[in-house]
Design a protein around this motif. Sequence first.
Motif, short mmCIF file in Angstrom:
data_model
loop_
_atom_site.label_atom_id
_atom_site.label_comp_id
_atom_site.label_asym_id
_atom_site.label_seq_id
_atom_site.Cartn_x
_atom_site.Cartn_y
_atom_site.Cartn_z
N UNK A 1 -15.06 14.93 5.42
CA UNK A 1 -15.76 14.03 4.32
C UNK A 1 -16.28 12.70 4.90
N UNK A 2 -15.81 11.83 5.74
CA UNK A 2 -16.46 10.89 6.32
C UNK A 2 -17.62 11.24 7.07
N UNK A 3 -17.61 12.10 8.10
CA UNK A 3 -18.78 12.68 8.65
C UNK A 3 -20.07 12.90 7.63
N UNK A 4 -19.69 13.85 6.67
CA UNK A 4 -20.53 14.25 5.55
C UNK A 4 -21.28 12.75 4.91
N UNK A 5 -20.35 11.87 4.69
CA UNK A 5 -21.12 10.52 3.82
C UNK A 5 -21.73 9.65 4.86
N UNK A 6 -21.39 9.71 6.09
CA UNK A 6 -21.83 8.85 7.14
C UNK A 6 -23.27 9.40 7.26
N UNK B 1 -6.20 8.43 -3.07
CA UNK B 1 -6.93 8.86 -2.06
C UNK B 1 -8.59 8.75 -2.05
N UNK B 2 -8.96 8.80 -3.27
CA UNK B 2 -10.49 8.70 -3.40
C UNK B 2 -10.59 6.97 -3.31
N UNK B 3 -10.02 6.14 -3.59
CA UNK B 3 -10.40 4.73 -3.60
C UNK B 3 -9.82 4.52 -2.22
N UNK B 4 -8.91 5.10 -1.42
CA UNK B 4 -8.98 4.87 0.07
C UNK B 4 -10.16 5.05 0.76
N UNK B 5 -10.90 6.26 0.26
CA UNK B 5 -11.80 6.68 0.92
C UNK B 5 -13.01 5.92 0.79
N UNK B 6 -13.30 5.29 -0.63
CA UNK B 6 -14.32 4.59 -0.88
C UNK B 6 -14.31 3.32 -0.16
N UNK B 7 -13.31 2.69 0.04
CA UNK B 7 -12.96 1.38 0.76
C UNK B 7 -13.30 1.59 2.07
N UNK B 8 -12.76 2.75 2.68
CA UNK B 8 -12.84 2.66 4.52
C UNK B 8 -14.32 3.05 4.54
N UNK B 9 -14.92 3.87 3.81
CA UNK B 9 -16.27 4.13 3.85
C UNK B 9 -17.17 2.84 3.52
N UNK B 10 -16.83 2.17 2.81
CA UNK B 10 -17.66 0.86 2.50
C UNK B 10 -18.59 1.12 1.47
N UNK B 11 -18.54 2.12 0.65
CA UNK B 11 -19.78 2.27 -0.39
C UNK B 11 -19.39 1.60 -1.79
N UNK C 1 -9.49 4.19 10.28
CA UNK C 1 -8.98 3.16 9.92
C UNK C 1 -9.87 2.19 8.91
N UNK C 2 -11.13 2.48 9.09
CA UNK C 2 -12.18 1.88 8.14
C UNK C 2 -12.05 0.19 8.18
N UNK C 3 -12.95 -0.47 7.71
CA UNK C 3 -14.38 0.12 7.22
C UNK C 3 -15.22 0.66 8.53
N UNK C 4 -15.99 1.80 8.19
CA UNK C 4 -16.66 2.40 9.21
C UNK C 4 -17.61 1.42 9.48
N UNK D 1 0.83 -1.26 0.04
CA UNK D 1 0.05 0.22 -0.10
C UNK D 1 0.78 1.16 0.02
N UNK D 2 0.57 2.35 -0.74
CA UNK D 2 1.24 3.55 -0.84
C UNK D 2 0.89 4.25 0.24
N UNK D 3 1.02 5.64 0.03
CA UNK D 3 0.75 6.62 0.88
C UNK D 3 -0.66 6.58 1.64
N UNK D 4 -0.98 6.85 2.77
CA UNK D 4 -2.27 6.63 3.40
C UNK D 4 -2.65 8.43 3.50
N UNK D 5 -3.92 8.68 3.26
CA UNK D 5 -4.35 10.07 3.23
C UNK D 5 -5.48 10.24 4.17
N UNK D 6 -6.21 9.36 4.89
CA UNK D 6 -7.31 9.69 5.66
C UNK D 6 -6.94 8.64 6.85
N UNK D 7 -5.77 9.26 7.67
CA UNK D 7 -4.87 8.48 8.66
C UNK D 7 -6.18 8.35 10.07
#
Length: 444
Positions: free
Chosen positions: A355-360, A88-98, A10-13, A1-7
């Motif tokens: 960004x997580x609070x908003x999507x949650x 960053x986008x795919x890290x976010x999608x995966x952690x959010x679980x959508x 940890x996800x998934x939510x 895994x490369x750089x983590x952006x949403x440190x």
Amino acid sequence: MGEEFFTEVTGPIPFGGLESRDPLAFKVWQPDRVVLGRPMVDHLRPGVCFWHSFSWAGVDMFGNGTMDRPWLVPGGDEMAQARQRMAAAFEFFTKLGTPYYCFHDRDVAPEGDSFATFRSNLDALVDDALGYQERTGVRLLWGTANLFTHPRYQAGAATNPDPAVFAYAAAQVTHMLEVTQRLGGENYVLWGGREGYDTLLNTDLRREGEQLARFLHLVVEHKHKIGFEGQLLIEPKPMEPTKHQYDYDVQTVYGFLLKHGLEGEYRTNIEANHATLAGHSFHHEVAFAAANGMLGSIDANRGDPQNGWDTDQFPNSVEDLALPMYEILRAGGIAPGGFNFDAKLRRQSTHRTDLFYAHIGGLDTIARALLVAADLVERDDLGARKDRRYAGWDADLGKAILDGHESLESLEAKVAAGEVDPRPVSGGQEALENLVNQRVWSVR
Ligand code: XUL
Ligand code: CO
């Protein structure tokens, strides 16, 4: 895994339930929870949009970017930043679980100085996206081409007074349709951002209508030529950025398609805030689409009742969403469309975790609206009352009128003979509203 952006995440939510105090847990959204015989996720098919979440730094017409987005800092290596943005986008999608995402061609790819460069930038990033999709299981709900940001589109794309701009737009859509197909996209969206006018003084409405129709026919032709199996969707909006946009609302789009022999080729991607901008409720737009075979997909967001523009806030009202959701369930569901969060953070929500609070919040809201709507469908009080209200149309007189067995004269004769003597019946609106509210309050 490369750089983590949403440190911070940890996800998934996780799912925490209605009593949870964890702001980073879902209160209602449970993808596997079965509702009306299907998992919640199959009803809602939610997606994250690339543009507001990853390609927008918080810039508005009065101020610069405010958000902590290293991949958008001006002056960087554009392709390297584009790769960071996608990571960053795919890290976010995966952690959010959508399960889904959506993007415009230029959300992911730098423009470069020519169409050829833009296309090769996009192709390289699409190769990356394919890899991410395979590794994460996240899929493309829809793709679209941005035909409104570049100055060449200032007077529209297909409706531009210059056919060279039409041609340029055609080139972009051809490629993006193919990209969408390559990525397994389930829909392709056309939002006519500048297909409209700022002043009638320089606008030929007849020509622009013909041009738009021609463009839509070309898109259909290419779709069939390449064998793209997704739905084509037009996204209505009445104005902004133009003073007037031709795809004003679902009904206008429907009429335009009929006029130009395009019926059956397009459905609509209905955005809540666009509905309110058109002076409708979101409920109206969804109900009209459902009644006319035009229901394609949803751009989930909301406006601010005090502002007249497209504020694109995250949905947070179950009351507003329950009835549109009810129409969707009654129409057989939204698939192969879904609920794309075409919503952006407020400009002061600068932290990446916002960004997580908003999507949650958005996911919990649409999930709860689904529970209310499913309950309304199951009880079927609304449907039963509607059927009773129209029962006369299933009886002798109504059928005879609709089947063409009556004329004005024959009806006059019946009324004159006293055979037909209607009495007003209560519409019962308040009782119906109470019925809906009771379900909004009580469903868990
Ligand atoms: C603009 C809007 C677009 C479309 C896609 O108001 O909604 O982002 O959804 O072009
Ligand atoms: Co939209």
